[in-house]
Write a protein that holds these residues in place. Structure first.
Motif, PDB file in Angstrom:
ATOM      1  N   UNK A  74       0.844  -1.204   0.000  1.00 33.30           N
ATOM      2  CA  UNK A  74       0.000   0.000   0.000  1.00 33.30           C
ATOM      3  C   UNK A  74       0.874   1.246   0.000  1.00 33.30           C
ATOM      4  N   UNK A  75       1.924   1.239   0.818  1.00 32.76           N
ATOM      5  CA  UNK A  75       2.837   2.392   0.856  1.00 32.76           C
ATOM      6  C   UNK A  75       3.412   2.666  -0.540  1.00 32.76           C
TER       7      UNK A  75
ATOM      8  N   UNK B  96       0.698   3.890  -2.986  1.00 32.93           N
ATOM      9  CA  UNK B  96       0.295   5.275  -2.714  1.00 32.93           C
ATOM     10  C   UNK B  96       1.389   6.244  -3.168  1.00 32.93           C
TER      11      UNK B  96
ATOM     12  N   UNK C  47       1.232   6.566  -6.816  1.00 36.49           N
ATOM     13  CA  UNK C  47       0.133   7.465  -7.223  1.00 36.49           C
ATOM     14  C   UNK C  47       0.592   8.925  -7.162  1.00 36.49           C
ATOM     15  N   UNK C  48       1.360   9.229  -6.140  1.00 35.37           N
ATOM     16  CA  UNK C  48       1.904  10.588  -5.988  1.00 35.37           C
ATOM     17  C   UNK C  48       2.873  10.893  -7.140  1.00 35.37           C
TER      18      UNK C  48
ATOM     19  N   UNK D 100       1.057  11.592 -10.305  1.00 27.83           N
ATOM     20  CA  UNK D 100       0.458  12.937 -10.300  1.00 27.83           C
ATOM     21  C   UNK D 100       1.488  13.928 -10.845  1.00 27.83           C
TER      22      UNK D 100
ATOM     23  N   UNK E 157      -8.508  -4.239  -1.959  1.00 26.45           N
ATOM     24  CA  UNK E 157      -8.923  -3.628  -3.238  1.00 26.45           C
ATOM     25  C   UNK E 157      -8.728  -4.551  -4.430  1.00 26.45           C
TER      26      UNK E 157
ATOM     27  N   UNK F 245      -8.562   0.797  -9.412  1.00 27.27           N
ATOM     28  CA  UNK F 245      -8.235   0.688  -7.990  1.00 27.27           C
ATOM     29  C   UNK F 245      -7.240   1.764  -7.587  1.00 27.27           C
ATOM     30  N   UNK F 246      -7.408   2.252  -6.383  1.00 26.12           N
ATOM     31  CA  UNK F 246      -6.572   3.327  -5.841  1.00 26.12           C
ATOM     32  C   UNK F 246      -6.356   3.032  -4.367  1.00 26.12           C
ATOM     33  N   UNK F 247      -5.218   3.401  -3.847  1.00 26.91           N
ATOM     34  CA  UNK F 247      -4.960   3.095  -2.430  1.00 26.91           C
ATOM     35  C   UNK F 247      -5.898   3.909  -1.537  1.00 26.91           C
ATOM     36  N   UNK F 248      -6.115   3.393  -0.360  1.00 25.03           N
ATOM     37  CA  UNK F 248      -6.971   4.090   0.604  1.00 25.03           C
ATOM     38  C   UNK F 248      -6.346   5.418   1.036  1.00 25.03           C
ATOM     39  N   UNK F 249      -5.037   5.531   0.886  1.00 29.54           N
ATOM     40  CA  UNK F 249      -4.355   6.773   1.277  1.00 29.54           C
ATOM     41  C   UNK F 249      -4.827   7.922   0.377  1.00 29.54           C
ATOM     42  N   UNK F 250      -4.804   7.685  -0.924  1.00 32.44           N
ATOM     43  CA  UNK F 250      -5.289   8.723  -1.855  1.00 32.44           C
ATOM     44  C   UNK F 250      -6.789   8.924  -1.683  1.00 32.44           C
TER      45      UNK F 250
ATOM     46  N   UNK G 153      -5.328  16.246  -3.569  1.00 33.18           N
ATOM     47  CA  UNK G 153      -4.315  15.281  -4.000  1.00 33.18           C
ATOM     48  C   UNK G 153      -3.295  15.055  -2.894  1.00 33.18           C
ATOM     49  N   UNK G 154      -2.937  13.803  -2.709  1.00 30.25           N
ATOM     50  CA  UNK G 154      -2.014  13.463  -1.637  1.00 30.25           C
ATOM     51  C   UNK G 154      -0.609  14.005  -1.925  1.00 30.25           C
ATOM     52  N   UNK G 155      -0.026  14.648  -0.935  1.00 33.29           N
ATOM     53  CA  UNK G 155       1.332  15.184  -1.080  1.00 33.29           C
ATOM     54  C   UNK G 155       2.355  14.340  -0.337  1.00 33.29           C
ATOM     55  N   UNK G 156       1.939  13.833   0.814  1.00 34.28           N
ATOM     56  CA  UNK G 156       2.863  13.054   1.632  1.00 34.28           C
ATOM     57  C   UNK G 156       2.031  12.240   2.624  1.00 34.28           C
ATOM     58  N   UNK G 157       2.586  11.207   3.163  1.00 33.92           N
ATOM     59  CA  UNK G 157       1.832  10.414   4.135  1.00 33.92           C
ATOM     60  C   UNK G 157       2.792   9.638   5.012  1.00 33.92           C
TER      61      UNK G 157
ATOM     62  N   UNK H 207       2.508   6.063   7.746  1.00 39.32           N
ATOM     63  CA  UNK H 207       1.641   4.968   8.220  1.00 39.32           C
ATOM     64  C   UNK H 207       2.287   4.297   9.413  1.00 39.32           C
TER      65      UNK H 207
ATOM     66  N   UNK I 108     -13.876  11.499 -11.405  1.00 38.81           N
ATOM     67  CA  UNK I 108     -12.820  12.304 -12.031  1.00 38.81           C
ATOM     68  C   UNK I 108     -12.184  11.555 -13.215  1.00 38.81           C
TER      69      UNK I 108
END
Lengths: 383, 269
Positions: free
Chosen positions: A368-369, A372, A375-376, A379, B71, B80-85, B119-123, B125, B258
């Protein structure tokens, strides 16, 4: 010879398609011919000196298999590179017949050398090599040359006098390999190499166990594209000790992410930063080579120098993000890691940190990391 | 874009959540069911229930985004897209000034920074441990012989709390057993557990920083005592969605919408 292959194929097929022999089969075959083989632990050592004594250096980084017996000798907070190495040594593999070399990469590896020699006991000779920790100056140069001469004397005691011509030939061979690796590395950064992530690192890591002549033959066959390939893929730079697990490399390929540059101890940090002159005096050549390697936490390098180096690599490779793939409990690397992450976050470079214990597979959380993070990156690609 | 509908299906470790929206982004139905042992079946079941609630048929859904740890098992999804986004996008649509999302899910917690478009910039976990997650509370509720609702009751945040580890669920459970053996009031233990999660989340927040308004998502956002403690620790008021569990699914539905709009734009070029 080397070609782009589908990502679904297995790791063994990748090795087969690239005509790279399997590590254990290759070493087994070599040992059967009577070749002297020394097990060498990470990371920096004067390979040319070993070659000059007709000793093949088989590097031990992350041997496969579960860690069982090593746990009886090591604390739980010791990194898996050290634990896996000890597990391998405890099995007393027949392929290693000329002893083990423990470079002073970190305190854990240094102490492992002592443990194996004095406490655990193996029948083969144990050698140590204490690299200088510090920057290029008269003191570190003198120290490095002293330990090279000392190591040569130690090897002579067991393997007879060194033939100077052999050492010179070994330096020439080493220089040729470095030159090819620099070209391949540059080709990777500029899309002139059609290899998947896994193929690329399989090729780069084959130097850990192939005879230098065989490795050079392999490098000579690598196809460098005349024009850059057109990729709509996200571009990533990876930093750490070892390349990400094979499963991660394949997963990144599937996600459309190419690792275009690296700052890995097992790969780029062992390739000179810039082209060196062909060897003259072997002692000077070996010294110069050690000090033109990229900055590295295990050599006590300057952090600013490392930030500068990483920034340049990111820029040169046009990487969209930086992945820190950290080996758990790797002390030297973890000291730098936090500040590096802070620096690049402040510069708005997308950064992801993964932690590995060199498992056989990746966890769902890490998948997942990675997804994600990808995905970034996409973008950024799309904007 | 009349009569176009989009859905997000979030297959989490504890619950499977579905959200259906229309082309304007209006929420038509939201469903939360336990995931159980088969994520694929749970997705099917939750999606059918959401369709029924919205009075729609499967054919009427133009795009479906699967998200959550399961997912990959949603065979009927179009993407499919991660739950983070997804949590970032969902929180943005509910609270447009959101800059930081704290998602406390069943098996992991995340702090996500998003830009003004969601839009996600950083995360960041949590790692390899259930401390600071919904599972942590579930384990502790069992040990305290309380249900999750009882565990979520508002508590006086000025009251005493028992000290409990915030680094390991197993150690924390041992500590709870010791506290029970010492006849420590359950209220103090519950308070200590909430503080333990808050400390864990706070360390994640400090590693990534806070930008803009902060929105709390995930089922743990129902826990009023924990929310109060987290607000106190962060020194701000959190945005709490009406249905915090479905924010990921809602984000998935908006991503499907989108994607469809982008494909129309690409076709028209």
């Amino acid at each position: 010879m080397l070609r782009f292959s589908k990502h679904e194929i297995t790791i063994n097929e990748i090795i087969k398609n690239m005509n790279i022999p399997d590590r254990s089969e290759y070493l087994k075959g070599l040992a059967q011919t009577g070749q002297k083989i020394m097990g060498v632990l990470p990371a920096l050592y004067p390979r040319e000196l070993l070659w000059a004594f007709d000793i093949h250096a088989a590097e031990i980084w992350d041997p496969p298999g579960e860690i069982l017996h090593a746990n009886a000798h090591l604390q739980t907070t010791i990194c898996p590179v050290v634990k896996k190495s000890l597990e391998f040594i405890l099995k007393e593999p027949q392929t290693i017949n000329a002893g083990y070399l423990f470079p002073h990469t970190c305190d854990s590896l240094q102490n492992l050398g002592t443990q194996v020699k004095d406490l655990i006991g193996v029948s083969l000779p144990i050698y140590t090599f204490y690299n200088p920790k510090g920057r290029f100056n008269n003191t570190t140069i003198k120290y490095y040359q002293d330990i090279l001469i000392n190591f040569q004397s130690i090897l002579e005691a067991s393997h007879g006098p060194l033939e100077p011509e052999k050492l010179k030939a070994a330096c020439v061979l080493s220089h040729k390999i470095d030159t090819y690796l620099m070209v391949i590395q540059q080709a990777r950064m500029t899309d002139h190499l059609s290899l998947s992530n896994h193929e690329y690192f399989t090729l780069m890591r084959a130097q850990e166990y192939l005879l230098p002549q065989d490795y050079l033959s392999l490098l000579e066959q690598v196809n460098i594209l005349e024009k850059p390939a057109e990729f709509s893929r996200a571009r990533l730079m990876v930093s750490g000790i070892l390349p990400p697990l094979p499963e991660i490399l394949v997963f990144l390929d599937e996600l459309g992410v190419s690792i275009v540059a690296d700052d890995l101890l097992a790969v780029s940090r062992r390739i000179p930063k810039f082209a060196m002159d062909p060897p003259g005096s072997p002692l000077d050549y070996l010294t110069d080579r050690f000090f033109v390697l990229p900055p590295c936490s295990t050599r006590g390098g300057d952090l600013d120098e490392r930030v500068h180096y990483l920034s340049n690599r990111l820029k040169e490779s046009k990487a969209h993000g930086l992945l820190f793939d950290m080996v758990k409990f790797c002390e030297p690397e973890l000291f730098d890691h936090r500040l590096l992450v802070k620096t690049f976050r402040e510069r708005k470079t997308p950064v992801l940190t993964l932690e590995t214990e060199l498992e056989d597979h990746i966890s769902g959380q890490d998948k997942t990391r990675i997804e994600a993070f990808t995905e970034r990156l996409f973008e950024i690609v799309s904007t | 874009m009349a009569d176009l509908y989009f859905s997000g299906v979030d297959v989490g470790s504890l619950s499977t959540d579905v959200s259906i929206i229309d082309h304007g982004g209006k929420v038509l139905s939201e469903i939360v069911i336990p995931t159980g042992v088969n994520g694929s079946e749970a997705a099917e079941q939750a999606f059918n229930a959401a369709l029924k609630l919205a009075d729609l048929t499967r054919d009427s859904i133009t795009g479906i985004t699967a998200t959550g740890y399961g997912r990959a098992s949603v065979a009927f999804a179009t993407g499919k897209t991660t739950e983070i986004s997804c949590h970032g996008v969902g929180a943005h649509h509910l609270f447009p000034k959101t800059g930081t999302v704290i998602d406390i899910g069943g098996q992991d917690s995340k702090v996500i920074q998003i830009d003004r478009q969601g839009r996600m910039l950083d995360f960041t976990m949590n790692d390899k441990c259930a401390a600071g997650t919904g599972r942590f509370l579930e384990v502790m509720a069992n040990r305290l012989d309380l249900n999750l609702d009882e565990l979520s009751s508002p508590l006086n945040i000025e009251g005493d709390s028992a000290p409990i580890s915030s680094t390991c669920t197993v150690f924390a459970e041992s500590e709870v057993i010791s506290l029970l053996a010492k006849n420590t009031p359950r209220k103090e233990i519950v308070h200590g557990l909430q503080r333990s999660i808050v400390n864990r989340i706070w360390s994640m927040v400090t590693s990534i920083g806070i930008e803009g308004e902060v929105t709390l998502t995930g089922g743990v956002a129902h826990n009023k005592g924990l929310v109060a403690l987290l607000e106190e620790k962060l020194g701000l008021t959190l945005n709490i969605p009406e249905n915090p569990q479905t924010v990921g699914a809602l984000g998935g539905a908006h991503i499907a919408r989108r994607t469809y709009q982008n494909s129309l734009e690409a076709d028209s070029i």
